[in-house]
Scaffold this motif. Structure first.
Motif, PDB file in Angstrom:
ATOM      1  N   THR A  41       4.364   1.022   3.733  1.00  0.00           N
ATOM      2  CA  THR A  41       3.989   0.521   2.416  1.00  0.00           C
ATOM      3  C   THR A  41       2.654  -0.197   2.494  1.00  0.00           C
ATOM      4  OG1 THR A  41       6.300   0.224   1.785  1.00  0.00           O
ATOM      5  CG2 THR A  41       4.696  -0.970   0.490  1.00  0.00           C
ATOM      6  N   GLU A  42       1.857  -0.005   1.465  1.00  0.00           N
ATOM      7  CA  GLU A  42       0.592  -0.719   1.312  1.00  0.00           C
ATOM      8  C   GLU A  42       0.542  -1.240  -0.122  1.00  0.00           C
ATOM      9  OE1 GLU A  42      -3.140  -2.232   2.341  1.00  0.00           O
ATOM     10  OE2 GLU A  42      -1.714  -1.223   3.667  1.00  0.00           O
ATOM     11  N   ALA A  45     -12.543   0.418  -7.311  1.00  0.00           N
ATOM     12  CA  ALA A  45     -12.104  -0.229  -6.066  1.00  0.00           C
ATOM     13  C   ALA A  45     -10.657   0.149  -5.751  1.00  0.00           C
ATOM     14  CB  ALA A  45     -12.248  -1.746  -6.169  1.00  0.00           C
ATOM     15  N   ALA A  46      -9.809   0.227  -6.761  1.00  0.00           N
ATOM     16  CA  ALA A  46      -8.410   0.632  -6.554  1.00  0.00           C
ATOM     17  C   ALA A  46      -8.358   2.079  -6.067  1.00  0.00           C
ATOM     18  CB  ALA A  46      -7.609   0.468  -7.842  1.00  0.00           C
ATOM     19  N   VAL A  55      -0.929  -2.600  -7.133  1.00  0.00           N
ATOM     20  CA  VAL A  55      -0.793  -1.195  -6.776  1.00  0.00           C
ATOM     21  C   VAL A  55      -0.039  -1.123  -5.449  1.00  0.00           C
ATOM     22  CG1 VAL A  55      -2.020   0.955  -6.229  1.00  0.00           C
ATOM     23  CG2 VAL A  55      -2.958  -0.635  -7.945  1.00  0.00           C
ATOM     24  N   THR A  56       1.006  -0.303  -5.417  1.00  0.00           N
ATOM     25  CA  THR A  56       1.783  -0.129  -4.196  1.00  0.00           C
ATOM     26  C   THR A  56       1.918   1.357  -3.885  1.00  0.00           C
ATOM     27  OG1 THR A  56       3.052  -2.144  -4.596  1.00  0.00           O
ATOM     28  CG2 THR A  56       4.012  -0.557  -3.072  1.00  0.00           C
ATOM     29  N   LEU A  57       1.646   1.707  -2.645  1.00  0.00           N
ATOM     30  CA  LEU A  57       1.887   3.053  -2.131  1.00  0.00           C
ATOM     31  C   LEU A  57       2.999   2.941  -1.091  1.00  0.00           C
ATOM     32  CD1 LEU A  57      -1.776   4.202  -1.523  1.00  0.00           C
ATOM     33  CD2 LEU A  57      -0.210   5.161  -3.191  1.00  0.00           C
ATOM     34  N   THR A  58       3.984   3.816  -1.195  1.00  0.00           N
ATOM     35  CA  THR A  58       5.076   3.830  -0.227  1.00  0.00           C
ATOM     36  C   THR A  58       5.278   5.249   0.262  1.00  0.00           C
ATOM     37  OG1 THR A  58       6.156   1.982  -1.370  1.00  0.00           O
ATOM     38  CG2 THR A  58       7.505   3.249   0.171  1.00  0.00           C
ATOM     39  N   LEU A  59       5.277   5.403   1.549  1.00  0.00           N
ATOM     40  CA  LEU A  59       5.499   6.689   2.189  1.00  0.00           C
ATOM     41  C   LEU A  59       6.933   6.685   2.700  1.00  0.00           C
ATOM     42  CD1 LEU A  59       3.944   9.248   3.003  1.00  0.00           C
ATOM     43  CD2 LEU A  59       3.334   8.092   5.122  1.00  0.00           C
ATOM     44  N   ARG A  60       7.781   7.431   2.008  1.00  0.00           N
ATOM     45  CA  ARG A  60       9.204   7.518   2.368  1.00  0.00           C
ATOM     46  C   ARG A  60       9.590   8.983   2.249  1.00  0.00           C
ATOM     47  NH1 ARG A  60      12.627   3.503  -0.904  1.00  0.00           N
ATOM     48  NH2 ARG A  60      11.097   4.320  -2.288  1.00  0.00           N
ATOM     49  N   PRO A 118      11.021  12.462   1.751  1.00  0.00           N
ATOM     50  CA  PRO A 118       9.963  13.473   1.670  1.00  0.00           C
ATOM     51  C   PRO A 118       8.936  13.173   0.581  1.00  0.00           C
ATOM     52  CG  PRO A 118      11.847  14.259   0.424  1.00  0.00           C
ATOM     53  CD  PRO A 118      12.208  12.886   0.981  1.00  0.00           C
ATOM     54  N   TYR A 119       8.839  11.900   0.158  1.00  0.00           N
ATOM     55  CA  TYR A 119       7.962  11.565  -0.968  1.00  0.00           C
ATOM     56  C   TYR A 119       6.934  10.499  -0.618  1.00  0.00           C
ATOM     57  CZ  TYR A 119      11.492  13.863  -3.841  1.00  0.00           C
ATOM     58  OH  TYR A 119      12.358  14.777  -4.386  1.00  0.00           O
ATOM     59  N   LEU A 120       5.889  10.484  -1.424  1.00  0.00           N
ATOM     60  CA  LEU A 120       4.930   9.392  -1.484  1.00  0.00           C
ATOM     61  C   LEU A 120       5.067   8.818  -2.885  1.00  0.00           C
ATOM     62  CD1 LEU A 120       2.357   7.856  -0.448  1.00  0.00           C
ATOM     63  CD2 LEU A 120       1.056   9.633  -1.590  1.00  0.00           C
ATOM     64  N   PHE A 121       5.263   7.515  -2.974  1.00  0.00           N
ATOM     65  CA  PHE A 121       5.419   6.852  -4.265  1.00  0.00           C
ATOM     66  C   PHE A 121       4.186   6.013  -4.557  1.00  0.00           C
ATOM     67  CE2 PHE A 121       9.676   7.598  -2.727  1.00  0.00           C
ATOM     68  CZ  PHE A 121      10.346   8.043  -3.845  1.00  0.00           C
ATOM     69  N   LEU A 122       3.739   6.080  -5.803  1.00  0.00           N
ATOM     70  CA  LEU A 122       2.655   5.258  -6.316  1.00  0.00           C
ATOM     71  C   LEU A 122       3.240   4.398  -7.425  1.00  0.00           C
ATOM     72  CD1 LEU A 122      -0.332   4.466  -6.981  1.00  0.00           C
ATOM     73  CD2 LEU A 122      -0.413   6.543  -8.397  1.00  0.00           C
ATOM     74  N   GLU A 123       3.055   3.090  -7.328  1.00  0.00           N
ATOM     75  CA  GLU A 123       3.524   2.167  -8.370  1.00  0.00           C
ATOM     76  C   GLU A 123       2.356   1.323  -8.843  1.00  0.00           C
ATOM     77  OE1 GLU A 123       6.591  -0.298  -6.779  1.00  0.00           O
ATOM     78  OE2 GLU A 123       7.808   1.380  -6.140  1.00  0.00           O
ATOM     79  N   VAL A 124       2.255   1.142 -10.154  1.00  0.00           N
ATOM     80  CA  VAL A 124       1.247   0.263 -10.745  1.00  0.00           C
ATOM     81  C   VAL A 124       1.978  -0.729 -11.627  1.00  0.00           C
ATOM     82  CG1 VAL A 124      -0.801   0.114 -12.193  1.00  0.00           C
ATOM     83  CG2 VAL A 124      -0.527   2.062 -10.631  1.00  0.00           C
TER      84      VAL A 124
END
Length: 144
Positions: free
Chosen positions: A4-5, A18-19, A64-69, A71-77
């Motif tokens: 997660t980032e 920048a985002a 902004v959150t990126l999660t690599l789980r 079989p997915y990559l999730f983007l949350e704003v």
């Protein structure tokens, strides 16, 4: 364990690039390139732009959150205007801009999207399918 980032930007249009750049760097660090990286970066641009444009809370920050789980990559704003939920509109993918264009693009690029209300924020998210990897499928590519 998922990777997660998370980062925050001020709620102002000048911080959208920048985002987008930060997401591009995270994706590259995770080895995600090509079309998938382009789709996630464009979706980030659209969701963050919507958040900074429509959030009515002054001096807010957008998370902004990126999660690599697999079989997915999730983007949350996330933004603090929790009661103002996104309303998708039928606008074609060739629309130059305006109401609903960003969500239409996200809907076309992602393998799912939605929104939710949390105690102090709302979250608009998109889910992207990661490409199959040989070690997950048991398939070993032929050597030429």
């Amino acid at each position: 364990m998922p990777e997660t980032e998370t980062f925050r930007i001020p709620k102002h249009r000048r911080h959208v690039p920048a985002a987008r750049q930060r997401v591009g760097k995270v994706l590259a660090d995770w080895g995600i390139t090509g079309g998938l990286a382009d789709d996630v970066t464009l979706s980030t641009n659209e969701l963050v732009t919507n958040a900074v444009t429509h959030c009515r809370v002054s001096c807010a920050q957008i998370k902004v959150t990126l999660t690599l789980r697999e079989p997915y990559l999730f983007l949350e704003v996330h933004d603090p205007d929790r009661d103002r939920l996104p309303e998708p509109h039928d606008s074609g993918p060739d629309a130059e801009g305006g109401r609903g264009r960003g969500l239409t693009l996200v809907r076309l690029l992602a393998h799912g999207w939605g929104h939710g209300q949390l105690p102090y924020t709302k979250c608009v998210w998109a889910r992207f399918m990661l490409p199959e990897r040989p070690e997950r499928t048991g398939h070993v590519p032929a050597v030429l």
